[in-house]
Design a protein around this motif. Structure first.
Motif, PDB file in Angstrom:
ATOM      1  N   VAL A   1      -4.526  15.398  -7.130  1.00 39.72           N
ATOM      2  CA  VAL A   1      -5.327  14.523  -6.030  1.00 39.72           C
ATOM      3  C   VAL A   1      -5.734  13.879  -7.091  1.00 39.72           C
ATOM      4  O   VAL A   1      -6.675  12.629  -6.825  1.00 39.72           O
ATOM      5  CB  VAL A   1      -6.095  15.882  -5.813  1.00 39.72           C
ATOM      6  N   ILE A   2      -6.790  14.073  -8.180  1.00 36.79           N
ATOM      7  CA  ILE A   2      -6.725  13.257  -9.052  1.00 36.79           C
ATOM      8  C   ILE A   2      -6.283  11.851  -9.240  1.00 36.79           C
ATOM      9  O   ILE A   2      -6.535  11.518  -9.768  1.00 36.79           O
ATOM     10  CB  ILE A   2      -8.131  14.022 -10.421  1.00 36.79           C
ATOM     11  N   HIS A   3      -5.337  12.252  -9.808  1.00 36.30           N
ATOM     12  CA  HIS A   3      -3.923  10.915 -10.508  1.00 36.30           C
ATOM     13  C   HIS A   3      -4.444   9.360  -9.350  1.00 36.30           C
ATOM     14  O   HIS A   3      -4.416   8.631  -9.748  1.00 36.30           O
ATOM     15  CB  HIS A   3      -2.787  11.772 -10.789  1.00 36.30           C
ATOM     16  N   ALA A   4      -3.807  10.232  -8.085  1.00 40.01           N
ATOM     17  CA  ALA A   4      -4.067   9.384  -7.060  1.00 40.01           C
ATOM     18  C   ALA A   4      -5.688   8.924  -6.868  1.00 40.01           C
ATOM     19  O   ALA A   4      -5.419   7.718  -6.842  1.00 40.01           O
ATOM     20  CB  ALA A   4      -3.461  10.299  -5.867  1.00 40.01           C
ATOM     21  N   ALA A   5      -6.356   9.517  -6.606  1.00 48.10           N
ATOM     22  CA  ALA A   5      -7.609   8.938  -7.458  1.00 48.10           C
ATOM     23  C   ALA A   5      -7.458   8.018  -8.330  1.00 48.10           C
ATOM     24  O   ALA A   5      -8.380   7.292  -7.507  1.00 48.10           O
ATOM     25  CB  ALA A   5      -8.957   9.987  -7.667  1.00 48.10           C
ATOM     26  N   ASP A   6      -7.250   8.353  -9.304  1.00 47.06           N
ATOM     27  CA  ASP A   6      -7.606   6.954 -10.022  1.00 47.06           C
ATOM     28  C   ASP A   6      -6.966   6.040 -10.329  1.00 47.06           C
ATOM     29  O   ASP A   6      -6.738   4.804 -10.405  1.00 47.06           O
ATOM     30  CB  ASP A   6      -6.845   7.796 -11.576  1.00 47.06           C
TER      31      ASP A   6
ATOM     32  N   HIS B   1       0.371  -1.479   0.055  1.00 43.48           N
ATOM     33  CA  HIS B   1      -0.755   0.374  -0.233  1.00 43.48           C
ATOM     34  C   HIS B   1       0.597   1.168  -0.366  1.00 43.48           C
ATOM     35  O   HIS B   1       1.011   2.156  -1.455  1.00 43.48           O
ATOM     36  CB  HIS B   1      -0.734   0.220   0.907  1.00 43.48           C
ATOM     37  N   TYR B   2       1.273   1.323   1.722  1.00 45.55           N
ATOM     38  CA  TYR B   2       2.932   2.532   0.953  1.00 45.55           C
ATOM     39  C   TYR B   2       3.756   2.545  -0.268  1.00 45.55           C
ATOM     40  O   TYR B   2       4.324   4.280  -0.058  1.00 45.55           O
ATOM     41  CB  TYR B   2       3.437   2.753   2.501  1.00 45.55           C
ATOM     42  N   VAL B   3       3.834   2.355  -0.749  1.00 46.28           N
ATOM     43  CA  VAL B   3       5.656   1.993  -1.396  1.00 46.28           C
ATOM     44  C   VAL B   3       4.899   1.923  -2.536  1.00 46.28           C
ATOM     45  O   VAL B   3       5.110   2.217  -2.962  1.00 46.28           O
ATOM     46  CB  VAL B   3       6.444   0.970  -0.530  1.00 46.28           C
TER      47      VAL B   3
ATOM     48  N   ILE C   1      -8.033  13.947  -0.774  1.00 50.01           N
ATOM     49  CA  ILE C   1      -8.898  12.949  -1.403  1.00 50.01           C
ATOM     50  C   ILE C   1      -8.832  11.449   0.757  1.00 50.01           C
ATOM     51  O   ILE C   1      -7.650  11.896   0.799  1.00 50.01           O
ATOM     52  CB  ILE C   1      -9.151  11.667  -2.166  1.00 50.01           C
ATOM     53  N   TYR C   2      -9.651  10.717   0.990  1.00 51.46           N
ATOM     54  CA  TYR C   2      -9.583   9.999   2.239  1.00 51.46           C
ATOM     55  C   TYR C   2      -9.687   8.397   1.750  1.00 51.46           C
ATOM     56  O   TYR C   2     -10.563   8.193   0.874  1.00 51.46           O
ATOM     57  CB  TYR C   2     -10.323  10.410   3.175  1.00 51.46           C
ATOM     58  N   TYR C   3      -8.492   8.120   2.095  1.00 50.07           N
ATOM     59  CA  TYR C   3      -9.279   6.560   2.005  1.00 50.07           C
ATOM     60  C   TYR C   3      -7.999   5.633   3.228  1.00 50.07           C
ATOM     61  O   TYR C   3      -8.182   6.439   4.198  1.00 50.07           O
ATOM     62  CB  TYR C   3      -7.820   5.889   0.453  1.00 50.07           C
ATOM     63  N   PHE C   4      -8.356   4.130   2.847  1.00 53.02           N
ATOM     64  CA  PHE C   4      -8.021   3.695   4.187  1.00 53.02           C
ATOM     65  C   PHE C   4      -6.707   2.639   3.326  1.00 53.02           C
ATOM     66  O   PHE C   4      -6.513   2.127   2.202  1.00 53.02           O
ATOM     67  CB  PHE C   4      -8.806   2.589   5.083  1.00 53.02           C
ATOM     68  N   ASP C   5      -5.649   2.832   4.555  1.00 57.04           N
ATOM     69  CA  ASP C   5      -4.753   1.689   4.500  1.00 57.04           C
ATOM     70  C   ASP C   5      -5.254   0.293   4.025  1.00 57.04           C
ATOM     71  O   ASP C   5      -6.419  -0.320   5.172  1.00 57.04           O
ATOM     72  CB  ASP C   5      -3.613   2.149   5.324  1.00 57.04           C
ATOM     73  N   PRO C   6      -4.265  -1.183   4.311  1.00 57.13           N
ATOM     74  CA  PRO C   6      -5.448  -2.448   4.285  1.00 57.13           C
ATOM     75  C   PRO C   6      -5.208  -2.905   5.624  1.00 57.13           C
ATOM     76  O   PRO C   6      -6.203  -3.726   6.275  1.00 57.13           O
ATOM     77  CB  PRO C   6      -4.233  -3.745   3.772  1.00 57.13           C
ATOM     78  N   SER C   7      -5.238  -2.271   6.824  1.00 56.41           N
ATOM     79  CA  SER C   7      -4.977  -1.949   8.784  1.00 56.41           C
ATOM     80  C   SER C   7      -6.642  -1.052   9.163  1.00 56.41           C
ATOM     81  O   SER C   7      -6.545  -1.167  10.029  1.00 56.41           O
ATOM     82  CB  SER C   7      -3.832  -1.909   9.243  1.00 56.41           C
ATOM     83  N   GLY C   8      -6.608  -0.131   8.006  1.00 57.77           N
ATOM     84  CA  GLY C   8      -8.113   0.397   8.473  1.00 57.77           C
ATOM     85  C   GLY C   8      -7.954   1.733   9.063  1.00 57.77           C
ATOM     86  O   GLY C   8      -8.282   2.945   9.329  1.00 57.77           O
TER      87      GLY C   8
ATOM     88  N   ARG D   1      -8.367  -0.721  -5.414  1.00 63.78           N
ATOM     89  CA  ARG D   1      -9.242  -0.869  -5.308  1.00 63.78           C
ATOM     90  C   ARG D   1      -9.091  -0.559  -3.933  1.00 63.78           C
ATOM     91  O   ARG D   1      -9.507  -0.905  -2.675  1.00 63.78           O
ATOM     92  CB  ARG D   1      -9.602  -2.491  -5.425  1.00 63.78           C
ATOM     93  N   ILE D   2      -8.560   0.492  -3.481  1.00 54.60           N
ATOM     94  CA  ILE D   2      -8.475   0.943  -2.359  1.00 54.60           C
ATOM     95  C   ILE D   2      -9.861   1.282  -1.653  1.00 54.60           C
ATOM     96  O   ILE D   2     -10.270   2.536  -2.457  1.00 54.60           O
ATOM     97  CB  ILE D   2      -7.166   1.999  -2.227  1.00 54.60           C
ATOM     98  N   PRO D   3     -10.039   1.264  -0.772  1.00 57.65           N
ATOM     99  CA  PRO D   3     -11.873   1.436  -0.057  1.00 57.65           C
ATOM    100  C   PRO D   3     -10.709   3.225   0.606  1.00 57.65           C
ATOM    101  O   PRO D   3     -10.254   3.633   0.878  1.00 57.65           O
ATOM    102  CB  PRO D   3     -10.797   0.676   1.580  1.00 57.65           C
ATOM    103  N   VAL D   4     -12.203   3.754  -0.239  1.00 59.97           N
ATOM    104  CA  VAL D   4     -12.523   5.247  -0.234  1.00 59.97           C
ATOM    105  C   VAL D   4     -12.740   5.593   0.869  1.00 59.97           C
ATOM    106  O   VAL D   4     -13.543   5.021   1.276  1.00 59.97           O
ATOM    107  CB  VAL D   4     -13.243   6.018  -1.412  1.00 59.97           C
ATOM    108  N   ASP D   5     -12.787   6.687   1.789  1.00 58.28           N
ATOM    109  CA  ASP D   5     -13.730   7.215   2.964  1.00 58.28           C
ATOM    110  C   ASP D   5     -14.518   8.525   1.840  1.00 58.28           C
ATOM    111  O   ASP D   5     -15.974   8.861   1.795  1.00 58.28           O
ATOM    112  CB  ASP D   5     -13.352   7.639   3.892  1.00 58.28           C
TER     113      ASP D   5
END
Ligand SMILES: [Fe+2]
Length: 311
Positions: A229-234, A25-27, A258-265, A240-244
């Protein structure tokens, strides 16, 4: 005031449930640079490309997601020496951490905020640069250094807990932050969220009222532009990263977000923009009659999850 004293959020420790998924996710996805890995301690150390310090994000595998600590970088060692008695006079117990206990780092002061979060101050960290050098550096690194969401740097965090007015007083009176914005209950005028800056950014740290101490609302990373920000949203959609909350603009701070969650929530944010704060900029106040525009000004719809979901 020239920028001295506390400089910025220099390091954040985040607990993750699975280090390999966190690395993806992060890297791999977001594009932070992994600079060091401690297999025994199950930690990875990361930085964004335009940061000079060795690392700014430490991911640690643990049984529970959430925040390990926030560490603010101060101008020099004398600043640490000067701040210690002030933190103690405020009523917090200060622990000393020797140089080297945290890798690549000088000595640290550590204490627990009235909101229950572990906070550190440090002055020294090994600098490895942003690959451009410091003489005739140019403006962008070689291809491959800026990857993923094109994150420039770690920017701020939002912490949830009780006693946020006490936290605000600590940051203002001891650390010389300004209160840039505040959200209050329309009836009682009680503080619901405080936004504090030690720089010309709209905020370097924020607190939101939560019944349980030590909760983690989000960590935020700066992008160059709203286009990014739009590029990141794409990419968030592609992987399939969960979006808040999808791309929008905050009323508070005016950031494109834009807000989203890492695999740990754990909640993450990438953003661009926001206004310039100066020490004589007045505090802006929002109340609960305008929670939509305060949170997300392009549709004016307050998000319940935004206030209630924390790790
Ligand atoms: Fe944020």
């Amino acid at each position: 005031m020239a920028l001295r004293g506390v400089l910025r959020l220099g390091e954040i420790g985040i607990r993750v449930l699975d280090l390999d998924l966190a690395r993806t996710h992060y890297v791999d996805r977001m594009g932070l640079i992994e600079v060091m890995c401690d297999e025994k301690e199950r930690k990875i150390y990361c930085k964004a490309w335009d940061e000079h310090d060795h690392h700014s994000v430490v991911l640690r595998e643990a049984d529970e997601a959430g925040l390990d600590y926030v560490a603010f970088k101060v101008y020099d060692d004398q600043t640490l020496t000067d701040l210690e008695p002030k933190v103690e006079a405020f009523g917090l117990e200060v622990a000393h951490i020797d140089a080297g206990v945290y890798p690549k780092s000088g000595r640290r002061l550590e204490f627990i905020l009235p909101s229950g979060h572990r906070m550190q101050l440090f002055a020294e960290k090994e600098q490895i640069g942003n690959t451009l050098g410091t003489r005739n550096p140019g403006v962008m690194p070689d291809e491959g250094v800026i990857r993923g969401f094109r994150i420039n740097r770690l920017d701020h965090c939002l912490l949830g807990g009780p006693n946020i007015d006490e936290c605000g007083r600590l940051f203002k009176e001891v650390f010389d932050f300004d209160l840039s914005e505040r959200i209050e209950d329309e009836e009682s005028r009680e503080s619901l969220a405080l936004f504090l800056t030690c720089s010309t950014k709209p905020h370097d740290v924020a607190f939101v009222i939560q019944p349980e101490p030590g909760r983690f609302h989000h960590v935020s990373f700066l992008l160059e532009s709203a286009t990014d920000v739009i590029h990141a949203a794409d990419l968030i959609g592609k992987y399939r990263i969960p979006v808040d909350v999808g791309p929008n603009r905050h009323g508070v701070t005016r950031g494109n977000t834009i807000y989203y969650f890492d695999p740990s929530g754990n909640r993450n944010e990438v953003f661009s923009g926001g206004y310039v704060h100066y020490p004589d900029t007045p505090t802006l106040t929002w109340d609960t009659s305008q929670m939509g525009p305060a949170q997300f000004s392009q549709d004016n719809v307050p998000r319940e999850s935004f206030l209630t979901v924390v790790t």
